[in-house]
Design an enzyme around this catalytic site. Structure first.
Site, PDB file in Angstrom:
ATOM      1  N   CYS A  27      -6.017  -5.095  -0.541  1.00 11.19           N
ATOM      2  CA  CYS A  27      -6.438  -4.281   0.604  1.00 11.19           C
ATOM      3  C   CYS A  27      -7.212  -3.084   0.070  1.00 11.19           C
ATOM      4  O   CYS A  27      -7.675  -3.104  -1.085  1.00 11.19           O
ATOM      5  CB  CYS A  27      -5.256  -3.878   1.484  1.00 11.19           C
ATOM      6  SG  CYS A  27      -4.057  -2.795   0.696  1.00 11.19           S
TER       7      CYS A  27
ATOM      8  N   ASN B 164      -3.966  -0.335  -1.462  1.00 11.04           N
ATOM      9  CA  ASN B 164      -2.794  -0.936  -2.122  1.00 11.04           C
ATOM     10  C   ASN B 164      -1.519  -0.112  -1.912  1.00 11.04           C
ATOM     11  O   ASN B 164      -0.650  -0.059  -2.778  1.00 11.04           O
ATOM     12  CB  ASN B 164      -3.035  -1.179  -3.619  1.00 11.04           C
ATOM     13  CG  ASN B 164      -1.999  -2.078  -4.294  1.00 11.04           C
ATOM     14  OD1 ASN B 164      -1.768  -1.976  -5.490  1.00 11.04           O
ATOM     15  ND2 ASN B 164      -1.369  -2.955  -3.558  1.00 11.04           N
TER      16      ASN B 164
ATOM     17  N   CYS C 201      -0.346   0.087   1.759  1.00 17.64           N
ATOM     18  CA  CYS C 201       0.175  -0.312   3.081  1.00 17.64           C
ATOM     19  C   CYS C 201       0.202  -1.826   3.251  1.00 17.64           C
ATOM     20  O   CYS C 201       1.264  -2.453   3.197  1.00 17.64           O
ATOM     21  CB  CYS C 201      -0.649   0.325   4.205  1.00 17.64           C
ATOM     22  SG  CYS C 201      -0.618   2.133   4.194  1.00 17.64           S
ATOM     23  N   ARG C 202      -0.971  -2.432   3.476  1.00 18.93           N
ATOM     24  CA  ARG C 202      -0.989  -3.849   3.850  1.00 18.93           C
ATOM     25  C   ARG C 202      -0.676  -4.788   2.704  1.00 18.93           C
ATOM     26  O   ARG C 202       0.193  -5.667   2.827  1.00 18.93           O
ATOM     27  CB  ARG C 202      -2.365  -4.213   4.437  1.00 18.93           C
ATOM     28  CG  ARG C 202      -2.647  -3.560   5.769  1.00 18.93           C
ATOM     29  CD  ARG C 202      -4.099  -3.651   6.143  1.00 18.93           C
ATOM     30  NE  ARG C 202      -4.939  -2.834   5.263  1.00 18.93           N
ATOM     31  CZ  ARG C 202      -6.251  -2.772   5.311  1.00 18.93           C
ATOM     32  NH1 ARG C 202      -6.911  -3.509   6.186  1.00 18.93           N
ATOM     33  NH2 ARG C 202      -6.918  -1.979   4.487  1.00 18.93           N
ATOM     34  N   SER C 203      -1.399  -4.661   1.581  1.00 16.50           N
ATOM     35  CA  SER C 203      -1.166  -5.637   0.503  1.00 16.50           C
ATOM     36  C   SER C 203       0.225  -5.516  -0.121  1.00 16.50           C
ATOM     37  O   SER C 203       0.799  -6.543  -0.507  1.00 16.50           O
ATOM     38  CB  SER C 203      -2.275  -5.589  -0.558  1.00 16.50           C
ATOM     39  OG  SER C 203      -2.364  -4.342  -1.191  1.00 16.50           O
TER      40      SER C 203
ATOM     41  N   ASP D 282      -5.894  -1.884   9.518  1.00 21.97           N
ATOM     42  CA  ASP D 282      -5.440  -0.862   8.568  1.00 21.97           C
ATOM     43  C   ASP D 282      -4.519   0.128   9.295  1.00 21.97           C
ATOM     44  O   ASP D 282      -4.970   0.824  10.214  1.00 21.97           O
ATOM     45  CB  ASP D 282      -6.670  -0.138   8.011  1.00 21.97           C
ATOM     46  CG  ASP D 282      -6.311   0.808   6.892  1.00 21.97           C
ATOM     47  OD1 ASP D 282      -5.110   1.137   6.726  1.00 21.97           O
ATOM     48  OD2 ASP D 282      -7.235   1.238   6.181  1.00 21.97           O
TER      49      ASP D 282
HETATM   50  P1  4NP Z   1      -4.144  -0.039   2.818  1.00 17.97           P
HETATM   51  O1  4NP Z   1      -4.281   1.301   3.700  1.00 17.97           O
HETATM   52  O2  4NP Z   1      -5.530  -0.465   2.465  1.00 17.97           O
HETATM   53  O3  4NP Z   1      -3.484  -0.997   3.777  1.00 17.97           O
HETATM   54  O4  4NP Z   1      -3.276   0.316   1.636  1.00 17.97           O
HETATM   55  C1  4NP Z   1      -4.979   2.407   3.208  1.00 17.97           C
HETATM   56  C2  4NP Z   1      -4.333   3.298   2.377  1.00 17.97           C
HETATM   57  C3  4NP Z   1      -4.996   4.413   1.906  1.00 17.97           C
HETATM   58  C4  4NP Z   1      -6.309   4.618   2.269  1.00 17.97           C
HETATM   59  C5  4NP Z   1      -6.963   3.714   3.108  1.00 17.97           C
HETATM   60  C6  4NP Z   1      -6.279   2.611   3.573  1.00 17.97           C
HETATM   61  N1  4NP Z   1      -6.991   5.768   1.824  1.00 17.97           N
HETATM   62  O5  4NP Z   1      -8.148   5.987   2.213  1.00 17.97           O
HETATM   63  O6  4NP Z   1      -6.434   6.533   1.001  1.00 17.97           O
END
Ligand code: 4NP
Length: 144
Positions: free
Chosen positions: A7, A10, A12-14, A117
């Site tokens: 994702c 790294n 939240c989703r993955s 997201d």
């Molecule tokens: P993820 O969510 O891709 O599901 O881990 C996010 C976590 C952090 C950020 C963006 C999306 N960020 O911009 O820091």
């Protein structure tokens, strides 16, 4: 079988897909290694977002031990399957171009839709968990 979930951050989703699929594979006695990585490197070395940890815990899965890593080109050869959580993640992976001897098959985690997201929306963690759980159940059936 080695599978990498990808994702953006790294955290939240993955990590959820990583934790859920590893849990299901272990329960079935499958010798699968699941990892996860982020396109971005902002959170490298950190545990998952506390909201991801909480929603996983509510469903009996402990992801606290995970640490974020950034996607690297050598991951293309280290995994059998790489699953991208959204189309932007998939485009980013594809834009790196195929590396020599690339092993991984790269595809969207949900066949023709995206895992939203949840980083900026607390209310998305439970629906994201449900999507992840449902797809991981399917992946166990399809890939085992
Ligand atoms: P993820 O969510 O891709 O599901 O881990 C996010 C976590 C952090 C950020 C963006 C999306 N960020 O911009 O820091």
């Amino acid at each position: 079988m080695n599978i990498l979930m990808v994702c953006l951050g790294n955290i939240c989703r993955s990590p959820l897909a990583h934790g859920v699929l590893q849990h299901m594979a272990n329960q079935r006695g499958l010798n699968w290694t699941i990892e996860s990585a982020g396109i971005g490197g902002w959170h490298v070395g950190n545990p998952p977002d506390h909201r991801a940890i909480m929603v996983a815990k509510q469903h009996g899965i402990d992801i606290r031990q995970q640490r974020a890593q950034q996607f690297r080109d050598d991951h293309f050869d280290a995994f059998d399957h790489i699953f991208a959580m959204d189309r932007a993640n998939l485009r980013n992976l594809m834009a790196r171009g195929k590396t020599a001897g690339q092993r991984a098959r790269i595809q969207l985690f949900l066949e023709d839709s995206e895992v939203p997201d949840p980083y900026y929306d607390n209310h998305l963690f439970e629906p994201v968990y449900q999507l992840v759980q449902q797809r991981c159940n399917e992946l166990i059936e399809i890939l085992s």
